[in-house]
Design a protein around this motif. Structure first.
Motif, mmCIF file in Angstrom:
data_model
loop_
_atom_site.group_PDB
_atom_site.id
_atom_site.type_symbol
_atom_site.label_atom_id
_atom_site.label_comp_id
_atom_site.label_asym_id
_atom_site.label_seq_id
_atom_site.Cartn_x
_atom_site.Cartn_y
_atom_site.Cartn_z
ATOM 1 N N CYS A 18 5.918 7.083 -7.302
ATOM 2 C CA CYS A 18 7.235 6.713 -6.779
ATOM 3 C C CYS A 18 7.806 5.475 -7.472
ATOM 4 C CB CYS A 18 7.174 6.495 -5.271
ATOM 5 S SG CYS A 18 6.008 5.226 -4.770
ATOM 6 N N HIS A 19 6.994 4.790 -8.257
ATOM 7 C CA HIS A 19 7.439 3.651 -9.065
ATOM 8 C C HIS A 19 7.012 3.923 -10.503
ATOM 9 C CE1 HIS A 19 8.302 0.702 -5.777
ATOM 10 N NE2 HIS A 19 7.484 1.503 -5.116
ATOM 11 N N LYS A 20 7.762 3.411 -11.461
ATOM 12 C CA LYS A 20 7.402 3.590 -12.864
ATOM 13 C C LYS A 20 6.074 2.892 -13.130
ATOM 14 C CE LYS A 20 12.105 3.889 -14.560
ATOM 15 N NZ LYS A 20 13.148 3.269 -15.367
ATOM 16 N N THR A 21 5.195 3.592 -13.831
ATOM 17 C CA THR A 21 3.900 3.022 -14.186
ATOM 18 C C THR A 21 3.389 3.665 -15.463
ATOM 19 O OG1 THR A 21 1.621 2.647 -13.472
ATOM 20 C CG2 THR A 21 2.657 4.669 -12.715
ATOM 21 N N SER A 22 2.690 2.878 -16.244
ATOM 22 C CA SER A 22 2.067 3.413 -17.453
ATOM 23 C C SER A 22 0.636 3.856 -17.168
ATOM 24 C CB SER A 22 2.078 2.356 -18.570
ATOM 25 O OG SER A 22 1.356 1.216 -18.149
ATOM 26 N N ARG A 23 0.164 3.615 -15.942
ATOM 27 C CA ARG A 23 -1.202 3.980 -15.561
ATOM 28 C C ARG A 23 -1.224 4.760 -14.244
ATOM 29 N NH1 ARG A 23 -4.914 -1.035 -17.390
ATOM 30 N NH2 ARG A 23 -3.935 -1.291 -19.418
ATOM 31 N N PRO A 24 -0.770 5.987 -14.248
ATOM 32 C CA PRO A 24 -0.724 6.757 -13.002
ATOM 33 C C PRO A 24 -2.099 6.956 -12.362
ATOM 34 C CG PRO A 24 -0.198 8.140 -14.882
ATOM 35 C CD PRO A 24 -0.268 6.741 -15.386
ATOM 36 N N GLU A 25 -3.165 6.942 -13.168
ATOM 37 C CA GLU A 25 -4.506 7.113 -12.603
ATOM 38 C C GLU A 25 -4.934 5.912 -11.757
ATOM 39 O OE1 GLU A 25 -4.971 4.793 -16.326
ATOM 40 O OE2 GLU A 25 -3.834 6.580 -15.811
ATOM 41 N N GLN A 26 -4.252 4.772 -11.920
ATOM 42 C CA GLN A 26 -4.555 3.579 -11.132
ATOM 43 C C GLN A 26 -3.505 3.327 -10.049
ATOM 44 O OE1 GLN A 26 -5.176 0.211 -13.697
ATOM 45 N NE2 GLN A 26 -6.792 1.234 -14.841
ATOM 46 N N PHE A 27 -2.619 4.276 -9.839
ATOM 47 C CA PHE A 27 -1.543 4.128 -8.868
ATOM 48 C C PHE A 27 -2.090 4.398 -7.473
ATOM 49 C CE2 PHE A 27 2.277 5.160 -6.534
ATOM 50 C CZ PHE A 27 3.208 4.284 -7.058
ATOM 51 N N ASN A 28 -2.025 3.412 -6.596
ATOM 52 C CA ASN A 28 -2.574 3.511 -5.249
ATOM 53 C C ASN A 28 -1.505 4.009 -4.279
ATOM 54 O OD1 ASN A 28 -4.071 3.269 -2.945
ATOM 55 N ND2 ASN A 28 -4.543 1.100 -3.198
ATOM 56 N N CYS A 29 -1.774 5.128 -3.646
ATOM 57 C CA CYS A 29 -0.838 5.721 -2.691
ATOM 58 C C CYS A 29 -1.195 5.377 -1.244
ATOM 59 C CB CYS A 29 -0.830 7.244 -2.844
ATOM 60 S SG CYS A 29 -0.361 7.806 -4.493
ATOM 61 N N LEU A 30 -2.215 4.561 -1.044
ATOM 62 C CA LEU A 30 -2.679 4.248 0.307
ATOM 63 C C LEU A 30 -1.548 3.730 1.186
ATOM 64 C CD1 LEU A 30 -5.113 4.006 2.233
ATOM 65 C CD2 LEU A 30 -5.397 1.682 1.393
ATOM 66 N N PHE A 31 -0.771 2.795 0.669
ATOM 67 C CA PHE A 31 0.370 2.265 1.408
ATOM 68 C C PHE A 31 1.636 2.904 0.843
ATOM 69 C CE2 PHE A 31 -2.729 -1.279 1.755
ATOM 70 C CZ PHE A 31 -2.898 -1.240 3.124
ATOM 71 N N CYS A 32 1.803 4.159 1.105
ATOM 72 C CA CYS A 32 2.969 4.892 0.610
ATOM 73 C C CYS A 32 4.245 4.162 1.021
ATOM 74 C CB CYS A 32 2.946 6.305 1.162
ATOM 75 S SG CYS A 32 4.323 7.331 0.631
ATOM 76 N N TYR A 33 4.292 3.763 2.275
ATOM 77 C CA TYR A 33 5.374 2.916 2.767
ATOM 78 C C TYR A 33 4.764 1.559 3.059
ATOM 79 C CZ TYR A 33 8.021 7.188 3.200
ATOM 80 O OH TYR A 33 8.665 8.359 2.922
ATOM 81 N N CYS A 34 5.270 0.534 2.444
ATOM 82 C CA CYS A 34 4.670 -0.796 2.547
ATOM 83 C C CYS A 34 4.789 -1.358 3.965
ATOM 84 C CB CYS A 34 5.329 -1.747 1.560
ATOM 85 S SG CYS A 34 4.580 -3.386 1.564
ATOM 86 N N PRO A 35 3.672 -1.744 4.564
ATOM 87 C CA PRO A 35 3.711 -2.327 5.909
ATOM 88 C C PRO A 35 4.405 -3.680 5.955
ATOM 89 C CG PRO A 35 1.442 -1.856 5.241
ATOM 90 C CD PRO A 35 2.318 -1.579 4.079
ATOM 91 N N LEU A 36 4.659 -4.271 4.791
ATOM 92 C CA LEU A 36 5.301 -5.587 4.740
ATOM 93 C C LEU A 36 6.812 -5.492 4.542
ATOM 94 C CD1 LEU A 36 2.714 -7.437 2.466
ATOM 95 C CD2 LEU A 36 2.709 -7.155 4.951
#
Length: 88
Positions: A18-36
């Motif tokens: 959901c955000h641009k990244t050059s490392r999709p394998e390290q993209f953490n989806c745990l907090f899909c919606y940020c609690p902050l």
């Protein structure tokens, strides 16, 4: 993965990543919606739009390995302040 409760990657999600990244394998989806999101000061890179909407497009904190510790730390700080405010 050791400490797998800190990291979840969902390649099957239609929004991944959901955000641009050059490392999709390290993209953490745990907090899909940020609690902050509703915290006035979350520590992330956000822009407050004129409409009052917080635009977090440039923030990767929830989507990194370190994001888990950052988010839990901020939540613990907030809960401690709430407990202090209740103490007579």
């Amino acid at each position: 993965m050791e400490n797998s409760f800190r990291f979840f990657n969902n390649h099957a999600c239609k929004y991944f990543p959901c955000h641009k990244t050059s490392r999709p394998e390290q993209f953490n989806c745990l907090f899909c919606y940020c609690p902050l999101y509703f915290f006035e000061e979350c520590g992330g890179r956000y822009e407050m739009l004129e409409s009052g909407v917080k635009d977090c497009t440039n923030c990767m904190i929830p989507h990194t390995y370190e994001g888990y510790d950052h988010i839990l730390g901020k939540l613990k700080e907030r809960f401690a302040r709430m407990r202090e405010a209740k103490t007579p």
